[in-house]
Enzyme design. Structure first.
Site, short mmCIF file in Angstrom:
data_model
loop_
_atom_site.label_atom_id
_atom_site.label_comp_id
_atom_site.label_asym_id
_atom_site.label_seq_id
_atom_site.Cartn_x
_atom_site.Cartn_y
_atom_site.Cartn_z
N ILE A 46 0.84 -1.21 0.00
CA ILE A 46 0.00 0.00 0.00
C ILE A 46 0.86 1.25 0.00
CG2 ILE A 46 -2.06 -1.01 1.04
CD1 ILE A 46 -1.12 0.09 3.77
N GLY A 49 6.06 -0.26 1.32
CA GLY A 49 7.33 -0.89 0.93
C GLY A 49 7.38 -2.37 1.20
N SER A 50 6.22 -3.04 1.35
CA SER A 50 6.25 -4.47 1.67
C SER A 50 6.81 -5.28 0.51
CB SER A 50 4.86 -4.99 2.06
OG SER A 50 3.93 -4.74 1.03
N SER A 88 0.00 -2.83 11.53
CA SER A 88 1.47 -2.81 11.46
C SER A 88 2.05 -4.21 11.46
CB SER A 88 2.04 -2.01 12.65
OG SER A 88 1.48 -0.72 12.71
N GLN A 90 2.57 -6.63 8.69
CA GLN A 90 3.05 -7.42 7.56
C GLN A 90 4.55 -7.70 7.57
OE1 GLN A 90 1.44 -9.35 5.92
NE2 GLN A 90 -0.46 -8.54 5.05
N VAL A 285 6.50 -0.83 11.94
CA VAL A 285 6.62 0.60 12.21
C VAL A 285 5.48 1.39 11.54
CG1 VAL A 285 8.06 1.24 10.21
CG2 VAL A 285 8.41 2.41 12.40
N GLU A 287 2.04 1.94 12.00
CA GLU A 287 1.29 2.90 12.80
C GLU A 287 2.12 3.59 13.87
OE1 GLU A 287 -3.02 0.85 13.09
OE2 GLU A 287 -1.25 -0.44 12.91
#
Lengths: 328, 286
Positions: A46, A49-50, A88, A90, A285, A287
């Site tokens: 989203i 940066g996952s 928070s 993932q 990190v 939220e």
């Protein structure tokens, strides 16, 4: 008159859904016959940066180049359900699932390399696209190993399932392991209050976050800076006004957010106190970045002019009213 | 959906002709920063045909000129052009200062001083300065020319006495006395893209003895129709701006505001603030 002050805000925030709510992620990795991999994850990128960090985790565990990872994420036709990008969670939950899948792939590659180089050699995967024997000069191209897997019809897919569902707390006492992990943070804000107009300027913010392990410094800092911007907006600008149940601030000229000129210098500090259950010690990190900012700013306002604001936003009217009451 | 016609005027004469031909449908558009937003709102309730008459590029209305001690600013001069004009920065610094704080760079590049006036928001940033300068607005229509003091041009919030068929072509004012010190203060909710909660413009000139012999003071979002606030100006004429006088001005401005605007929800904020910024704005001129 302009008066300056400094304030501190601290927080801790839970990672994952917690309270025995279902919280899992899954990932699968397929080795192509040229030694590159495809990573399938249900984790939705989203903008946090996952895609980047999950690819990094896969590459790191297997020992291959980051550029040799192709990621397909959040495609409901192909990718395994990994839950929402929320809470928070993932980096922790999908990160672990990817790590597990990647460990299987690493083991598959090493086993096939052993098959081709001979038994009993201490093999490792190098960043140079080769699998090396530690004690001898021998090496073999990962691409050759991968091709052999395909040619010989051997399994070349790895899978990881990570369950982050926690036991619930005691319904009477509320004590217990509500969550698997917590991120801690402190923000320090330096502000300047204009006692004539009630305007608050934020001059600097230092933001320290214990994230367990920084997987990617750029995306981590990006998240912190975005969180600080949002926290600052919440403290000073955002206000949904309504009259007779009709929302009045229905556009961005009345619902205000910080502009570039409202943003201070942000000093991000990453603290790494490894989380034993996290991938490489990482927590989250998403939220946490937003939470300590408003308290830090409000405490800085108190330090500057001795007033306490308990209703956000600390806008012109509220700050001036508090100053007038104090007799500033 | 409205039936919209778009006409680009290349001269004042052409613009006036369009306004006449499409009387009842014509809407002037300059930079469009106010008009486009309003038209979008109108879409929800009005469906009658619309004729946009674009006057932004009429070169006769884009000049900044000096004629003796008269300064002439074309109505299509943008806020950016006023903010960056070396001439205006030297002659009337508080006008450049005010225009430099309108909205953000994109808005300033398109927004015009003429549009700022005709839109007649009580929070318009160029207006208190122009009021303090006793500016005249010049209008043209097929009936001829009309000149109106800016202070008489505003009828009420968002309303001027401009006629259908009239085009605001330029704004003129006399230079300030040599050696005048000026200031403009804007109170906004944030550092950019901020509609003024209140603003004020002040200019002060002292004689050789240090006594004030020319004083201009005007404020925005403080009264229904902007004007030079003589109640404040007269406190200083013939005197030096001592802390006692500044304090008197600080108390008086709030009273003036309440006399003209009554007590409203915003008074509890505006009254102390207008007093404080009046004090420090005039103090800064010493």
């Amino acid at each position: 008159m302009k008066k300056r002050g400094v304030g501190v805000g601290s927080m801790f925030y839970a990672i994952g859904y917690g309270f025995n709510r279902p919280d899992h992620a899954a990932a699968s990795i397929e080795i192509a016959d040229d030694g590159t991999i495809t990573l399938l994850t249900g984790c939705c990128e989203i903008g946090q940066g996952s895609d980047t960090i999950l690819s990094q985790i896969a590459a790191e565990v297997i020992g291959i180049d980051y550029d040799d990872v192709q990621i397909i994420s959040a495609d409901t036709a192909f990718t395994p359900d990994s839950g929402a990008s929320t809470a928070s969670r993932q980096t922790f939950v999908s990160g672990n699932a990817v790590k597990m899948a990647a460990e299987e792939i690493r083991d598959i590659l090493l086993a096939q390399a052993e098959d081709m180089l001979g038994e009993g050699k201490d093999l490792f995967i190098g960043a140079d696209h080769k699998i090396h024997a530690r004690d001898t000069e021998e090496s073999i191209e990962i691409a050759d190993v991968a091709k052999a897997l395909h040619d010989k019809g051997k399994p070349f897919i790895g899978f990881g399932w990570f369950n982050n569902t926690t036991p619930d707390v005691d319904p009477e006492t509320n004590q217990g392991d509500a969550y698997a992990s917590y991120t801690f943070a402190t923000h320090v804000a330096e502000v300047e209050v204009d006692t004539e107009t009630g305007q608050v300027s934020v001059l600097r913010i230092a933001a320290a976050h214990d994230v367990g392990k920084v997987i990617n410094l750029d995306t981590c800092e990006g998240q912190v800076e975005g969180g600080v911007a949002q926290g600052l907006g919440w403290a000073l600008f955002e206000d949904v006004e309504s009259e007779d149940s009709v929302v009045q601030s229905d556009n961005f000229d009345t619902f205000l957010m910080p502009t570039v000129l409202d943003m201070p210098e942000i000093i991000s500090i990453m603290v790494e106190d490894p989380e034993i259950n996290g991938p490489f010690g990482a927590k989250g990190v998403g939220e946490p970045a937003l939470i300590p900012t408003a308290p830090a700013i409000l405490n800085a306002i108190y330090d500057a002019v001795g007033i306490r604001i308990y209703d956000l936003p600390a806008n012109l009217e509220r700050v001036k009213a508090a100053l007038e009451e104090k007799g500033a | 959906m409205r039936d919209v016609k778009f006409l680009k005027a290349t001269s004042i004469g052409e613009a006036i002709t369009f306004l006449d031909e499409y009387r009842g449908q014509a809407q002037l558009i300059a930079g469009g920063t106010d008009v486009l937003v309003q038209l979008r709102e109108e879409e929800k309730t009005i469906s009658s045909p619309l004729c946009l008459v674009d006057v932004f590029d009429i070169m006769d209305m884009r000049a900044i000129q000096e004629e003796g001690d008269l300064i002439r600013i074309g109505s299509m001069v943008t806020h950016t052009e006023i903010a960056e004009s070396a001439f205006l920065n030297q002659a009337v610094p508080f006008l450049s200062l005010a225009c430099s704080q309108v909205g953000g760079p994109q808005i300033r590049n398109r927004g015009t001083v003429g549009g700022n006036i005709v839109n007649a928001s009580p929070a318009a940033d160029s207006v208190p300065v122009l009021i303090a300068l006793d500016a005249m607005v010049h209008l043209r229509s097929n009936k001829g020319k009309r000149e109106v003091p800016l202070s008489a041009f505003f009828v009420g919030p968002y309303k001027t006495s401009i006629d259908e068929g009239e085009l605001l072509t330029e704004i003129t004012f006399k230079r300030l006395p040599e050696g005048s010190k000026t200031n403009f203060v804007k109170v906004g909710r944030r550092r950019a893209l901020s509609i003024s909660r209140m603003n004020l413009a002040v200019s002060m000139h002292c004689d050789a003895q240090g006594h004030v012999d020319d004083m201009r003071f005007a404020a925005g979002s403080v009264m229904p129709r902007p004007r030079r606030i003589k109640e404040i100006e007269s406190l200083f004429l013939g005197k030096t701006a001592t802390p006692e006088l500044l304090q008197k001005a600080k108390e008086e401005i709030g009273e003036v505001m309440v006399r003209e605007s009554g007590i409203r929800k915003s008074t509890i904020y505006k009254k102390p603030v207008i007093g404080d910024i009046t004090y420090s704005a005039i103090e800064s001129l010493k």
